[in-house]
Design a protein around this motif. Sequence first.
Motif, mmCIF file in Angstrom:
data_model
loop_
_atom_site.group_PDB
_atom_site.id
_atom_site.type_symbol
_atom_site.label_atom_id
_atom_site.label_comp_id
_atom_site.label_asym_id
_atom_site.label_seq_id
_atom_site.Cartn_x
_atom_site.Cartn_y
_atom_site.Cartn_z
ATOM 1 N N ASP A 29 0.842 -1.194 0.000
ATOM 2 C CA ASP A 29 0.000 0.000 0.000
ATOM 3 C C ASP A 29 0.878 1.245 0.000
ATOM 4 O O ASP A 29 1.956 1.260 0.593
ATOM 5 C CB ASP A 29 -0.909 0.002 1.217
ATOM 6 C CG ASP A 29 -2.025 1.024 1.087
ATOM 7 O OD1 ASP A 29 -2.395 1.362 -0.054
ATOM 8 O OD2 ASP A 29 -2.519 1.491 2.132
ATOM 9 N N LYS A 52 -13.244 -1.952 -6.048
ATOM 10 C CA LYS A 52 -13.249 -2.259 -4.621
ATOM 11 C C LYS A 52 -11.808 -2.159 -4.138
ATOM 12 O O LYS A 52 -10.913 -2.809 -4.686
ATOM 13 C CB LYS A 52 -13.798 -3.663 -4.365
ATOM 14 C CG LYS A 52 -13.864 -4.030 -2.896
ATOM 15 C CD LYS A 52 -14.579 -5.343 -2.663
ATOM 16 C CE LYS A 52 -13.679 -6.499 -3.043
ATOM 17 N NZ LYS A 52 -14.205 -7.794 -2.623
ATOM 18 N N ALA A 54 -9.161 -2.366 -0.924
ATOM 19 C CA ALA A 54 -9.002 -2.900 0.432
ATOM 20 C C ALA A 54 -7.528 -2.918 0.799
ATOM 21 O O ALA A 54 -6.663 -3.089 -0.061
ATOM 22 C CB ALA A 54 -9.576 -4.310 0.506
ATOM 23 N N THR A 55 -7.253 -2.753 2.085
ATOM 24 C CA THR A 55 -5.884 -2.801 2.589
ATOM 25 C C THR A 55 -5.869 -3.629 3.867
ATOM 26 O O THR A 55 -6.727 -3.464 4.730
ATOM 27 C CB THR A 55 -5.350 -1.387 2.900
ATOM 28 O OG1 THR A 55 -5.452 -0.594 1.732
ATOM 29 C CG2 THR A 55 -3.905 -1.441 3.341
ATOM 30 N N ALA A 56 -4.888 -4.499 3.962
ATOM 31 C CA ALA A 56 -4.696 -5.293 5.175
ATOM 32 C C ALA A 56 -3.209 -5.398 5.453
ATOM 33 O O ALA A 56 -2.443 -5.854 4.600
ATOM 34 C CB ALA A 56 -5.306 -6.680 5.007
ATOM 35 N N ALA A 60 -2.187 -3.730 -0.165
ATOM 36 C CA ALA A 60 -3.442 -3.354 -0.819
ATOM 37 C C ALA A 60 -3.895 -4.467 -1.754
ATOM 38 O O ALA A 60 -3.079 -5.128 -2.395
ATOM 39 C CB ALA A 60 -3.251 -2.063 -1.605
ATOM 40 N N HIS A 61 -5.195 -4.640 -1.807
ATOM 41 C CA HIS A 61 -5.810 -5.574 -2.752
ATOM 42 C C HIS A 61 -6.940 -4.800 -3.430
ATOM 43 O O HIS A 61 -8.022 -4.662 -2.864
ATOM 44 C CB HIS A 61 -6.332 -6.822 -2.035
ATOM 45 C CG HIS A 61 -6.899 -7.826 -2.976
ATOM 46 N ND1 HIS A 61 -6.107 -8.636 -3.762
ATOM 47 C CD2 HIS A 61 -8.173 -8.143 -3.292
ATOM 48 C CE1 HIS A 61 -6.884 -9.404 -4.513
ATOM 49 N NE2 HIS A 61 -8.139 -9.113 -4.236
ATOM 50 N N ASP A 62 -6.641 -4.274 -4.607
ATOM 51 C CA ASP A 62 -7.588 -3.423 -5.330
ATOM 52 C C ASP A 62 -8.152 -4.190 -6.513
ATOM 53 O O ASP A 62 -7.406 -4.830 -7.262
ATOM 54 C CB ASP A 62 -6.907 -2.142 -5.799
ATOM 55 C CG ASP A 62 -6.406 -1.294 -4.637
ATOM 56 O OD1 ASP A 62 -6.792 -1.579 -3.489
ATOM 57 O OD2 ASP A 62 -5.646 -0.350 -4.876
#
Length: 103
Positions: A29, A52, A54-56, A60-62
């Motif tokens: 990210d 969509k 998302a970050t964890a 990042a998972h976009d």
Amino acid sequence: WGRAARHPVVRFDNEASAVATVVEVTAPDQPGLAFTIADTLAALGLDITFAKVATAKALAHDVFYVTDERQRKLGEESLAEVEQALLVSLGHGTQRLAKKEGE
């Protein structure tokens, strides 16, 4: 931190949606990451129909649902170009691009 740096990974799925190609980008990210991905897709003439983000744990998972200029899923022949453009825009893949241009 103690972890090796992760490089961006781009995946495509033409089966998950009836009308769009799903482009998944997993990358470390950073500020502006989703904008960079969206801007790159738009510069290729693709329409983003859904996104969509998302970050964890700093990863990042976009996910972007895209269509081509004719509002169709991307063809197999377009996927490598999209992947390369995304990797270059995220600071990776420039050597592969330079090699391809020099061939």
